[in-house]
Design an enzyme around this catalytic site. Structure first.
Site: not given
Ligand code: BG6
Length: 479
Positions: A170, A379
Site C-alpha cells: 500500500e 488483503e
Molecule cells: C491495510 C493495511 O491498509 O488495512 C493493514 O495493509 C491494516 O496493515 C488494514 O491493518 C486495516 O486497516 P486498519 O486501519 O483497520 O487497521
C-alpha cells in the site's frame, strides 16, 4: 452481468490469510533488531488509539510455531507476512543481523513443513528509523539503493524457498498518511513532499523487482495496492467526471506506474499547474518499465463514492474515523475536482468503511481490463469489535457474512475471466490496527489482550476459523 453457472476456483488457488511484522510480531528490541519508525512514532503522545503500540503485539515472534500450527489445522494454503527491515538490517543498511535472518528462515521452514505457501511482503511500513534520521527516508532517492540492498539480501536468503513476493504494501497509504494527512510517520502534511516521496518509492519498488528477476527467476512479485474503486454519486455527467478524476488521481497514479511505467496525464497536468509535480529524472520511467510486476496485489476493503466539487468547495480534510463510532466521518475532496459522498446503497462498518462485495468484483474487473495482469488478493476483511464469551468462543457471524459475500464476488470475477491467483484475508490472528489499537479486530483467531492490558495473549478460534476451514477444504464451493 449475471451468470447462470459460476466457474470453480482454479485448482491450486491460494486460500490464504495475512499479517504484517509490526502488527503481530512484538519483540520490538529483541535479538539485535533495530528501531523502526513505528517503534518511535507510536510512542509519541496522541499518535495512536489509547497510545497502543506494537512492542508486544500478538507476540508472534515468540509464538510463531503455535500460530503456524493453527494455520495448518485450518488447512491454510498460503500465509502472507512481512519482514521487518530493521530485524535484518538494524541500521537500515550495512551490517546484517543474522538472528533476524534466522527468525524468518525458521518461520518459512515451519510453514513449508505444513504445506503452507509463504508469501513475503518486503515492506509493510516499518522503515528503519536510522534511514529516516540519516536522509529523510522516502524523501531521498537514496531510499532506492538501500531498499534494493535489503531486498537482495532477502531474495538471496529466502528466494530458494519462497515463490510469491510482495514488494511494497500500500504505497498509496503509507505515503499518503506519512506525508499528506500526517497520521503516520514521519507525520508530514505537504502534498509536494508527498508526491516526491511517492516517486522515490516507485524507484525503490522498481529496483527491487529488477533485482528479483536476477535472483529469483522463477518467482512472482508484485506490489499490493490499496484500491478503493470510485463510484459516481449520480448519473449527472459532472459526477461521472468527478469519479473518473478520483480514479485517476487516487488509483491510476499508482497502478499505471506499476503496470506501464507512466503517470496518468490529467493528474500530472493538474499537479504541474499547482507546482507540486514530482521531479522525474531521465531514466526513471525506463526503470519503472523494467519493474513491471507479475501480478497486481490487491488490498480491497471498500469502494468510495464521489460527486462534483466546485472550485470553492470542500478541501482535503486530514482526518479519518479512528473512533469506531459510526457516522463520524466527514466529506473530503479537492476543490474543483471531486468530493466524497455517502452511498445510500451501502452499509458501513463501525469505522465508516463501506461494505461492498460487488465492489471487489468491480476492482478485479477494472484491474484486469486496464492492465491485463493476474491479481493476487493480498488483503480483504472486516474490522469489528469482537466479544469473547464465557465459554471461550467468539461468535463472529458478521465476519463470516462479510467474507462469504466477498468470496462469492471473487468467484463471479473468475467467471468473468479474471485471472485470480489467490485470496488472503486480513488477518489470520487479531493484530494491532495502526491507529485503532486492539479493539478493531480482523482475525480468525482471537488474541486475548487489550490496548493496555496484555492479559495472557491466549489464542482462541473464532467461529469464522471453522467456517474458513470448510471453505478451503471445498475449494470455495461451500460458503
Ligand atoms: C491495510 C493495511 O491498509 O488495512 C493493514 O495493509 C491494516 O496493515 C488494514 O491493518 C486495516 O486497516 P486498519 O486501519 O483497520 O487497521
Amino acid at each position: 452481468m449475471f451468470h447462470e453457472e459460476l466457474k470453480p476456483f482454479p485448482e491450486h488457488f491460494l486460500w490464504g490469510s495475512a499479517s504484517a511484522a509490526y502488527q503481530v510480531e512484538g519483540a520490538w528490541d529483541s535479538d539485535g533488531k533495530g528501531l523502526s519508525v513505528w517503534d518511535i512514532y507510536a510512542k509519541l503522545p496522541g499518535t495512536t488509539f489509547k497510545d497502543s503500540n506494537g512492542d508486544v503485539a500478538a507476540d508472534h515472534y515468540n509464538r510463531y510455531k503455535e500460530d503456524v500450527a493453527l494455520m495448518a489445522e485450518m488447512g491454510l494454503k498460503a500465509y502472507r507476512f512481512s519482514i521487518a527491515w530493521a530485524r535484518i538490517l538494524p541500521e537500515g543498511r550495512g551490517k546484517v543481523n543474522e538472528a533476524g535472518i534466522r527468525f524468518y528462515s525458521d518461520l518459512i521452514d515451519e510453514l513449508l513443513s505444513k504445506g503452507i505457501e509463504p508469501v513475503i511482503t518486503l515492506y509493510h511500513w516499518d522503515l528503519p528509523q536510522a534511514l529516516l534520521d540519516e536522509y529523510g527516508g522516502f524523501e531521498s532517492r537514496r531510499i532506492a539503493d538501500d531498499f534494493d540492498e535489503y531486498a537482495r539480501i532477502c531474495f538471496r536468503s529466502f528466494g530458494d524457498r519462497v515463490r510469491y513476493w510482495v514488494s511494497l504494501n500500500e504505497q498509496n497509504i503509507f505515503i499518503g498518511f506519512g506525508y499528506m494527512t500526517g497520521m503516520h510517520p514521519p507525520g508530514v502534511k505537504d502534498k509536494k513532499r508527498m508526491l516526491q516521496a511517492n516517486h522515490n518509492a516507485f524507484l525503490a519498488n522498481a529496483r527491487a523487482i529488477r533485482s528479483f528477476r536476477e535472483l529469483v527467476p522463477n518467482g512472482k512479485i508484485g506490489p499490493s495496492f490499496a484500491y478503493s474503486p470510485a463510484y459516481p454519486r449520480t448519473s449527472k455527467p459532472e459526477d461521472i467526471l468527478a469519479s473518473e478524476d478520483a480514479e485517476e488521481i487516487l488509483s491510476h497514479w499508482w497502478m499505471d506506474v506499476y503496470a506501464w511505467g507512466t503517470y496518468p496525464k490529467a493528474a500530472m497536468d493538474l499537479y504541474r499547474s499547482q507546482g507540486i509535480a514530482p521531479e522525474v529524472l531521465p531514466g526513471d520511467l525506463e526503470l519503472f518499465r523494467e519493474g513491471k510486476p507479475d501480478f497486481m496485489g490487491l488490498n480491497y476493503y471498500q469502494t468510495t463514492t464521489y460527486e462534483a466539487n466546485p472550485l470553492d468547495g470542500v478541501g482535503e480534510k486530514l482526518e479519518m474515523n479512528t473512533t469506531g463510532e459510526k457516522g463520524t466521518s466527514k466529506s473530503t475532496g479537492i476543490p474543483g475536482v471531486y468530493r466524497t459522498s455517502a452511498n445510500d446503497y451501502l452499509e458501513r462498518t463501525n469505522w465508516d468503511w463501506t461494505i461492498d462485495p460487488e465492489g471487489l468484483r468491480v476492482a478485479l474487473r477494472r484491474i484486469t481490463g486496464r492492465y491485463n495482469l493476474p491479481v493476487l488478493i493480498t488483503e480483504n476483511g472486516l474490522g469489528e469489535y469482537d466479544k469473547l464469551t464465557g465459554d471461550d468462543k467468539v461468535h463472529d457471524d458478521y465476519r463470516i457474512g462479510y467474507l462469504k459475500a466477498h468470496i462469492l464476488a471473487c468467484r463471479e470475477a473468475v467467471t468473468d475471466g479474471v485471472e485470480l491467483l489467490g485470496y488472503c484475508t486480513w488477518s489470520f490472528t487479531d493484530l494491532l490496527s495502526w491507529l485503532n489499537g486492539y479493539q478493531k479486530r480482523y482475525g480468525f483467531v482471537y488474541i486475548n489482550r487489550e490496548e493496555t492490558d496484555l492479559k495472557d495473549l491466549r489464542r482462541v478460534r473464532k467461529d469464522s476459523f471453522h467456517w474458513y476451514r470448510r471453505v478451503i477444504e471445498s475449494n470455495g464451493e461451500e460458503l
